[in-house]
Design an enzyme around this catalytic site. Structure first.
Site, short mmCIF file in Angstrom:
data_model
loop_
_atom_site.label_atom_id
_atom_site.label_comp_id
_atom_site.label_asym_id
_atom_site.label_seq_id
_atom_site.Cartn_x
_atom_site.Cartn_y
_atom_site.Cartn_z
N LYS A 195 0.78 -1.32 0.23
CA LYS A 195 -0.01 0.08 0.04
C LYS A 195 0.88 1.28 0.01
CE LYS A 195 -4.12 -1.80 2.12
NZ LYS A 195 -4.92 -1.65 3.37
N GLY A 375 9.36 -0.40 12.15
CA GLY A 375 9.09 0.90 12.26
C GLY A 375 10.09 1.97 12.28
C1 3PG Z 1 9.65 -3.61 16.52
O1 3PG Z 1 9.28 -4.91 16.81
O2 3PG Z 1 9.83 -2.87 15.61
C2 3PG Z 1 10.22 -2.78 17.66
O3 3PG Z 1 10.57 -3.66 18.77
C3 3PG Z 1 9.23 -1.94 18.27
O4 3PG Z 1 8.03 -2.43 18.64
P1 3PG Z 1 6.73 -1.62 18.92
O5 3PG Z 1 6.10 -1.37 17.52
O6 3PG Z 1 5.78 -2.44 19.78
O7 3PG Z 1 7.15 -0.52 19.47
#
Ligand code: 3PG
Length: 395
Positions: A195, A375
């Site tokens: 997406k 992320g």
């Molecule tokens: C991830 O797995 O990308 C990191 O450990 C961050 O985890 P979160 O998105 O739950 O903050």
């Protein structure tokens, strides 16, 4: 500051933030890559005689203890990777943590329970941060993949204790600097995945930084449709046509070439081995969907990879999980890996399915750097400041 600046640490209590947010199935760790990445920092500190106290989150337990998000299920995998005993305390602050830390000898390794079992972690609450800091003399952050979170253990602690980047954090930042910070040109980015909606900021930032942007995966259909191409039954976010156009305008202004597929592999069913054919991109049948970019497009992508000095990659070019629609991703990944091995290309990849895609192509080890961050890698590609990194740089 890195571990090179950290001398004379025998007997010191070092709080090390690691990312142990690893995939687990039936109580077993199914991919220990993140643990392997932090092992050098842990072992280096332990071998220098520090009391190594590991802080980590696991899952998203919303500020209270949840049995299936306990780090108890991770500790044996950590021991296996380190080849050393690792103790565990059933809380990351308070009497349980204190008792376990008081019992440590120089060089010992202790894992504290999930920091997210306390609401103060995600709120970056000053009292909670102080309670964590009370258990350490020094703070080391080796969790780049959690550095986009301004939490107590990823950001707050660096303000209260002498703070250092661990070896993985250091390597990650050096690789990212080579990728987009101060790259050798031409820089080519490959962005795939389903997406556009999840990657608007990323695409907007990339077109200002790279010389060519290859768009693949489902998101390419949104760009094709915005350009007036009929994409049949393909995955497509028609409501984002204006956004896609805006990205193409920004790219033209910045002198970034946008590379869209010239042909596609189409099928009528989304399943492995579905009957498929290669069609020119302006001849997609009304009842078919594009599940991979075609061989002509792969040639174009590989020609860009051959021209590039630096490659940044996020997301697969096709439906990686169902053969034969993994072919374009595999071919481009192998070409990038070969160029990297020749010393002709700096290749940095990360985020979401990208590590899985490179592993699937059997080339993850041949890239210059493959980030285990999801992320955090995407936010870096978006050009956003990462709180866990910024605070270390300010120290
Ligand atoms: C991830 O797995 O990308 C990191 O450990 C961050 O985890 P979160 O998105 O739950 O903050």
């Amino acid at each position: 500051k890195t571990l090179d600046d950290l001398t004379d640490i025998a007997g010191k209590r070092v709080l090390v933030r690691v990312d142990l947010n690893v995939p687990v199935k039936d109580g077993k760790v199914t991919d220990a890559t993140r643990i392997e990445r932090v092992a050098p920092t842990i072992l280096e500190l332990s071998n220098k005689g520090a009391k190594v106290i590991l802080l980590a989150h696991f899952g998203r337990p919303k500020g209270q203890p949840v049995a299936d998000q306990s780090l108890l299920q991770i500790v044996s995998a950590v021991k296996d990777v380190l080849g050393k005993p690792v103790a565990i305390a059933q809380d990351c602050i308070g009497d349980q943590a204190r008792a376990a830390i008081d019992a440590m000898k120089d060089g010992d390794i202790l894992l504290l329970e999930n920091t997210r079992f306390h609401a103060g972690e995600e709120k970056n609450d000053p009292d909670f941060t102080k309670a964590l800091a009370a258990n350490g003399d020094i703070y080391v952050n080796d969790a780049f993949s959690a550095a986009h979170r301004a939490h107590a253990s990823t950001e707050g602690l660096a303000r209260l204790l002498p703070a250092y980047a661990g070896r993985t954090m250091q390597a990650e930042l050096e690789a990212l600097e080579k990728g987009l910070g101060n790259p050798k040109r031409p820089v080519v980015a490959i962005v795939g995945g389903a997406k556009v909606s999840t990657k608007i900021d990323l695409l907007m930032n990339l077109v200002k930084k790279v010389d060519a942007l290859v768009i693949g995966g489902g998101m390419a259909n949104t760009f094709l449709a915005a350009r007036g191409t009929n994409v049949g039954k393909s995955l497509c976010e028609h409501d984002l046509a204006d956004t896609a156009k805006q990205i193409m305008i920004e790219a033209a202004t910045a002198g970034c070439a946008i590379i869209l597929p010239e042909d596609g592999v189409v099928a009528r069913e989304f399943k492995a081995g579905a009957d498929n054919e290669v069609v020119a991109i302006d001849a997609i049948p009304a009842d078919a969907m594009v599940l991979d970019v075609g061989p002509k497009s792969v040639e174009v992508v590989n020609a860009w990879i051959s021209r590039a000095e630096t490659l940044v990659w996020n997301g697969p070019l096709g439906a990686l999980e169902i053969a034969p629609f993994d072919a374009a991703t595999v071919a481009a990944a192998r070409h990038a890996a070969a160029r990297t091995k020749e010393g002709a290309l700096i290749s940095v990849a990360g985020g979401g399915d990208t590590v899985a895609a490179l592993n699937h192509a059997g080339v993850a080890d041949d890239f210059t750097y493959v980030s285990t961050a999801g992320g955090a890698f995407l936010e870096w590609m978006e050009g956003k400041p990462l709180p866990g990194v910024e605070v270390l740089q300010q120290k």
